[in-house]
Motif scaffolding. Structure first.
Motif, PDB file in Angstrom:
ATOM      1  N   ARG A 165      29.131  13.588  81.096  1.00  0.00           N
ATOM      2  CA  ARG A 165      28.856  14.118  79.762  1.00  0.00           C
ATOM      3  C   ARG A 165      29.862  15.213  79.450  1.00  0.00           C
ATOM      4  O   ARG A 165      30.093  16.107  80.275  1.00  0.00           O
ATOM      5  CB  ARG A 165      27.427  14.657  79.681  1.00  0.00           C
ATOM      6  N   SER A 166      30.428  15.127  78.276  1.00  0.00           N
ATOM      7  CA  SER A 166      31.422  16.124  77.881  1.00  0.00           C
ATOM      8  C   SER A 166      31.298  16.414  76.396  1.00  0.00           C
ATOM      9  O   SER A 166      30.804  15.589  75.619  1.00  0.00           O
ATOM     10  CB  SER A 166      32.840  15.634  78.197  1.00  0.00           C
ATOM     11  N   ALA A 167      31.735  17.585  76.003  1.00  0.00           N
ATOM     12  CA  ALA A 167      31.738  18.002  74.606  1.00  0.00           C
ATOM     13  C   ALA A 167      32.819  19.058  74.434  1.00  0.00           C
ATOM     14  O   ALA A 167      33.262  19.684  75.401  1.00  0.00           O
ATOM     15  CB  ALA A 167      30.367  18.550  74.181  1.00  0.00           C
ATOM     16  N   THR A 168      33.230  19.256  73.214  1.00  0.00           N
ATOM     17  CA  THR A 168      34.187  20.319  72.940  1.00  0.00           C
ATOM     18  C   THR A 168      33.459  21.659  72.905  1.00  0.00           C
ATOM     19  O   THR A 168      32.231  21.719  72.741  1.00  0.00           O
ATOM     20  CB  THR A 168      34.901  20.090  71.602  1.00  0.00           C
ATOM     21  N   LEU A 169      34.224  22.719  73.029  1.00  0.00           N
ATOM     22  CA  LEU A 169      33.642  24.055  72.944  1.00  0.00           C
ATOM     23  C   LEU A 169      32.987  24.266  71.578  1.00  0.00           C
ATOM     24  O   LEU A 169      31.925  24.898  71.477  1.00  0.00           O
ATOM     25  CB  LEU A 169      34.725  25.106  73.183  1.00  0.00           C
ATOM     26  N   GLU A 170      33.588  23.708  70.549  1.00  0.00           N
ATOM     27  CA  GLU A 170      33.033  23.833  69.203  1.00  0.00           C
ATOM     28  C   GLU A 170      31.676  23.128  69.119  1.00  0.00           C
ATOM     29  O   GLU A 170      30.717  23.657  68.550  1.00  0.00           O
ATOM     30  CB  GLU A 170      34.008  23.239  68.192  1.00  0.00           C
TER      31      GLU A 170
END
Length: 446
Positions: A165-170
């Motif tokens: 699972r990954s996401a941007t800092l934003e």
């Protein structure tokens, strides 16, 4: 045949420049991106491979079979197997040094091809004018990426399982629970497996996906600490390597410029372990502190536990890989860990011998075990400090604080296994001025 390519020389992630070529641990260590063992290859991008007419890597019962090409550079030539690598620059071929030695020793002699034969003092690291020609020959390669894989089946979308699972800092700043929304919420009332009380100490682990760089230091540290045997290229090709930890590599995005993720996978020490209920001789049992223990002298090798493990983290000694007779090998082994024979299932123990040592020391000193006093071999070797181990029942422990983070998630929790090993979702902070692929994790094995 194509010419005018760039050639890049690199030291190998395992044997370096060849000085460690005689170490079986490092020869059998899967390389971070290719997952090759006991070999080096001519690495090229998918587009460069297409210019040569395209290559097909076939998976057989004895490993992967790939085509051999001839590399010609400044009047010199060597033959090397081709390995296509997503994200590799087009028009370039990378070769790793340190292989093809003839006087490395019994382990390292004749392994791979000698890239030094192409290297010159005028261009020690890269140069232009490489010519690549197909030979029509093939060679078997030992790649571990497809062994015990948990990738999605043909009937599942890549977003269904969310192993990575990954996401941007934003995205994370806008919704701190973004990682929780990616997975399936387990139904707390549904489980076929018995639970165990979690009183007193309860050991667990958290692995930060933002920090892991896939260096495989944890794999070698575990192998050294726990007397894990080296099995050789043929057995690796058959999917029989014995590493208690594997580092799965996932790609996300187009083959030309994918995001790459590395995920260490070890025994999850499930609170409701599917392996325990199927063992006919109670060789795999639950300890009072939550460890999924293996009693080696009970194991009769049915392998039911491995079949029932959704994480595919158990290893089986198909042959007697250990050398019982050579005296120097006895000095190499950890005397606090049992040396297993053939016909026995084994897997990660959370370095139970280190837990026992800390328990004895703390009892003798009349105190509790301190947080951080126990470090598993993988944790102590991790250069990025991505692995944290401790008592999850202690709210002040570092591992408990990490597990309380909204980034924390478990693998396949919809199966109600309740793993003690969990992960912190990867947070990426890409430069908005640089075009990139979406970072919502739909990662897949490549």
């Amino acid at each position: 045949r194509i010419s005018g390519l760039e050639i890049a020389f690199r030291t190998d992630p395992g044997v370096f420049d060849g000085r460690f070529a005689n170490l079986g641990w490092l020869q059998e260590l899967p390389r971070p991106l290719t997952k090759l063992t006991w070999d080096n290859a001519a690495l090229m991008s998918p587009k460069t491979a297409e210019r040569l007419g395209g290559f097909r890597v076939e998976e057989t019962g004895a490993g992967h079979v790939t085509e051999v090409v001839e590399l010609k550079y400044q009047g010199r030539s060597v033959r090397a197997p081709v390995w296509i690598l997503p994200g590799h620059p087009d028009g370039s071929v990378t070769v790793h040094l340190g292989f093809g030695r003839s006087r490395a020793g019994r382990v390292g002699d004749g392994v791979g091809f000698d890239a030094y034969a192409l290297r010159t003092s005028a261009a020690p690291w890269f140069g232009g004018g490489l010519e690549v020609e197909r030979t029509g020959e093939t060679v078997p390669m030992a790649c571990t990426q497809d062994h015990w894989t948990m990738e999605n089946t043909a009937h599942e979308a890549a977003s269904d399982r969310h192993l990575v699972r990954s996401a941007t800092l934003e995205e994370y700043a806008a919704d701190p629970h973004v990682f929780e929304h990616m997975g399936h919420e387990p139904n707390p009332g549904l489980s076929m497996h018995p639970g165990h009380p979690s009183e007193g100490r309860a050991w667990g682990m958290a692995i930060d996906m933002s920090a892991c760089v896939g260096c495989n230091a944890c794999v070698t540290a575990c192998q050294s600490e726990n007397n894990v045997p080296v099995v050789g290229k043929e057995q690796v090709g058959r999917g029989r390597e014995m590493h208690w930890i594997r580092v799965d590599r996932y790609y996300e995005g187009p083959p030309e410029s994918p995001e790459t993720y590395h995920q260490p996978i070890l025994c999850m020490h499930c609170e409701k372990a599917p392996c325990e209920v199927v063992c006919p001789v109670a060789a795999t049992v639950h300890s009072e502190e939550g460890l999924n223990d293996m009693v080696y002298n009970r194991c009769v090798g049915t392998r039911y536990c491995s079949n029932n493990c959704p994480y595919k983290v158990r290893r089986f000694n198909f042959f007697l890989y250990q050398d019982w007779d050579t005296p120097t090998f006895k000095m190499m082994r950890n005397p606090e860990v049992t040396v297993r024979s053939r016909g026995v299932m084994e897997k990660c123990t959370y370095c139970v011998q280190r837990i026992s040592r800390a328990r004895i020391d703390s009892k003798n000193e009349g105190r509790e075990i301190r947080d951080g006093e126990i470090q598993t071999a993988c944790e102590s070797a991790c250069p990025a400090q991505a692995i944290v181990f401790g008592d999850v029942n202690n709210p002040e422990s570092q591992v408990s604080k990490l597990k309380a983070s909204p980034r924390n998630y478990g693998l396949l929790t919809e199966l109600q296994t309740r793993p003690r090993t969990t992960y912190l979702g990867a947070v990426r902070n890409p430069n908005p001025e640089i075009p990139s692929t979406p970072t919502r994790s739909e990662a897949h094995h490549g």
